[in-house]
Design a protein around this motif. Sequence first.
Motif, PDB file in Angstrom:
ATOM      1  N   UNK A 145     -11.385   0.184   3.847  1.00  0.00           N
ATOM      2  CA  UNK A 145     -10.649  -0.651   4.794  1.00  0.00           C
ATOM      3  C   UNK A 145     -11.647  -1.361   5.703  1.00  0.00           C
ATOM      4  N   UNK A 202       4.652  -7.306  -1.163  1.00  0.00           N
ATOM      5  CA  UNK A 202       4.944  -7.007  -2.572  1.00  0.00           C
ATOM      6  C   UNK A 202       6.182  -6.120  -2.731  1.00  0.00           C
ATOM      7  N   UNK A 210       8.183  -0.751   5.555  1.00  0.00           N
ATOM      8  CA  UNK A 210       7.598  -0.499   6.888  1.00  0.00           C
ATOM      9  C   UNK A 210       8.596   0.165   7.836  1.00  0.00           C
ATOM     10  N   UNK A 244      -5.124 -11.213   5.943  1.00  0.00           N
ATOM     11  CA  UNK A 244      -6.084 -10.552   6.821  1.00  0.00           C
ATOM     12  C   UNK A 244      -5.845 -10.924   8.286  1.00  0.00           C
ATOM     13  N   UNK A 258      -2.481  -5.369  13.893  1.00  0.00           N
ATOM     14  CA  UNK A 258      -3.247  -4.133  14.098  1.00  0.00           C
ATOM     15  C   UNK A 258      -3.100  -3.149  12.956  1.00  0.00           C
ATOM     16  N   UNK A 259      -2.935  -3.689  11.744  1.00  0.00           N
ATOM     17  CA  UNK A 259      -2.878  -2.822  10.557  1.00  0.00           C
ATOM     18  C   UNK A 259      -3.893  -3.316   9.529  1.00  0.00           C
ATOM     19  N   UNK A 260      -3.969  -2.637   8.388  1.00  0.00           N
ATOM     20  CA  UNK A 260      -4.914  -3.076   7.357  1.00  0.00           C
ATOM     21  C   UNK A 260      -4.297  -4.209   6.530  1.00  0.00           C
ATOM     22  N   UNK A 261      -5.164  -4.986   5.872  1.00  0.00           N
ATOM     23  CA  UNK A 261      -4.679  -6.085   5.028  1.00  0.00           C
ATOM     24  C   UNK A 261      -3.827  -5.547   3.883  1.00  0.00           C
ATOM     25  N   UNK A 262      -4.233  -4.379   3.363  1.00  0.00           N
ATOM     26  CA  UNK A 262      -3.490  -3.772   2.251  1.00  0.00           C
ATOM     27  C   UNK A 262      -2.048  -3.470   2.641  1.00  0.00           C
ATOM     28  N   UNK A 263      -1.837  -3.130   3.917  1.00  0.00           N
ATOM     29  CA  UNK A 263      -0.481  -2.794   4.369  1.00  0.00           C
ATOM     30  C   UNK A 263       0.407  -4.042   4.360  1.00  0.00           C
ATOM     31  N   UNK A 276     -11.632  -2.745   8.404  1.00  0.00           N
ATOM     32  CA  UNK A 276     -11.607  -2.593   9.864  1.00  0.00           C
ATOM     33  C   UNK A 276     -12.571  -1.515  10.350  1.00  0.00           C
ATOM     34  N   UNK A 333       5.867  -1.084  -0.119  1.00  0.00           N
ATOM     35  CA  UNK A 333       5.948  -0.179   1.017  1.00  0.00           C
ATOM     36  C   UNK A 333       7.041  -0.638   1.982  1.00  0.00           C
ATOM     37  N   UNK A 383       6.694  -1.331  12.914  1.00  0.00           N
ATOM     38  CA  UNK A 383       5.836  -2.313  12.237  1.00  0.00           C
ATOM     39  C   UNK A 383       6.602  -3.616  12.003  1.00  0.00           C
ATOM     40  N   UNK A 428     -10.867   0.180  -5.812  1.00  0.00           N
ATOM     41  CA  UNK A 428     -10.069  -0.336  -4.701  1.00  0.00           C
ATOM     42  C   UNK A 428     -10.752  -1.539  -4.049  1.00  0.00           C
ATOM     43  N   UNK A 456      -3.366   2.936   9.896  1.00  0.00           N
ATOM     44  CA  UNK A 456      -2.017   2.484  10.252  1.00  0.00           C
ATOM     45  C   UNK A 456      -0.974   3.403   9.598  1.00  0.00           C
ATOM     46  N   UNK A 457       0.313   3.080   9.834  1.00  0.00           N
ATOM     47  CA  UNK A 457       1.381   4.001   9.392  1.00  0.00           C
ATOM     48  C   UNK A 457       1.394   4.201   7.873  1.00  0.00           C
ATOM     49  N   UNK A 458       1.161   3.125   7.108  1.00  0.00           N
ATOM     50  CA  UNK A 458       1.159   3.264   5.646  1.00  0.00           C
ATOM     51  C   UNK A 458      -0.014   4.127   5.203  1.00  0.00           C
ATOM     52  N   UNK A 459      -1.173   3.874   5.823  1.00  0.00           N
ATOM     53  CA  UNK A 459      -2.368   4.647   5.471  1.00  0.00           C
ATOM     54  C   UNK A 459      -2.198   6.121   5.825  1.00  0.00           C
TER      55      UNK A 459
END
Lengths: 65, 226
Positions: free
Chosen positions: B153, A36, A41, A18, A25-30, B155, A39, A45, B217, B90-93
Amino acid sequence: MKNLRLKAARAGKDLSQQALADLVGVSRQTIAAVEKGDYNPTINLCIAICKVLDKTLDDLFWEEN
Amino acid sequence: MDPKKQNIIKNQWIMVGIAGIIDLVMIIAALYSDIAGATWLLLIGPVIMTTILILLLFGLRKAKSIQDKMDQQMLDDAEVKKVLKTPVLDERQQHYYLKSYQFGFWFMILVLWSGSIMVDTIPKGVLISLAMWGGLGVNVSYANLKGASPFVDGRFGWMAKNGKLIGWISLTIGLMGTIVPILSFFWTGDWHQVENASIAMITCLVLIPMGSSMLYRLSKDQKDEA
């Protein structure tokens, strides 16, 4: 493929997923997905992550044979 | 993130375009409505929408000034700070969000195509609502599962904070709206009741994957964080 070097570098800086996500500046999931290997990047990124962790792209993202 | 990446003027124009189209559709719908005495009521929507459109057009000047400040790297400016603090996908989202639209669209096409084959067996209203709501359900559920939704999310402030509550409400309404007509059929044996409620039932059926994907999720994220 899992990115263990990123995980190690993050742990080396004593950052949680986190905290790293907030700094980049991205989500924790990213961040979790990149670690893992779920994804791939973009270069932007990758650079942002490297800057926060004081590492080079080679250190974190270069695959060695 | 490079502040130049956020093109505020372009986003504002997109919103103006969307609001304009909605406004136009609402005006046409109101003018062509054949519900006796309800035209004035139907015009309330376009009036609100036109007000929003005018405000959006006025906002363009403000957007331009903020964009100029961002281009000049005036990052200490209060307005620029506010814009930069606003969370964006973000880019992945964004990748998964766009993919979710794609899946929703193809689901819609699939349902309409299947419907065109079985045109005599399925009523038109049911088919269209299944295609539309089903497409939306696929879109939202996929985005939720991939963490590409403001509801899952952290944020995104209040939306993320209330994600669990919204998920439970969607799931409960969805289950109730689906189960009650089916149970009433078994109690009364009147199939027409289910048939009449089918469009509402489809809407509720769609809420089930939406709500459960949100809850899944959020619980997965909670486990990952622990």
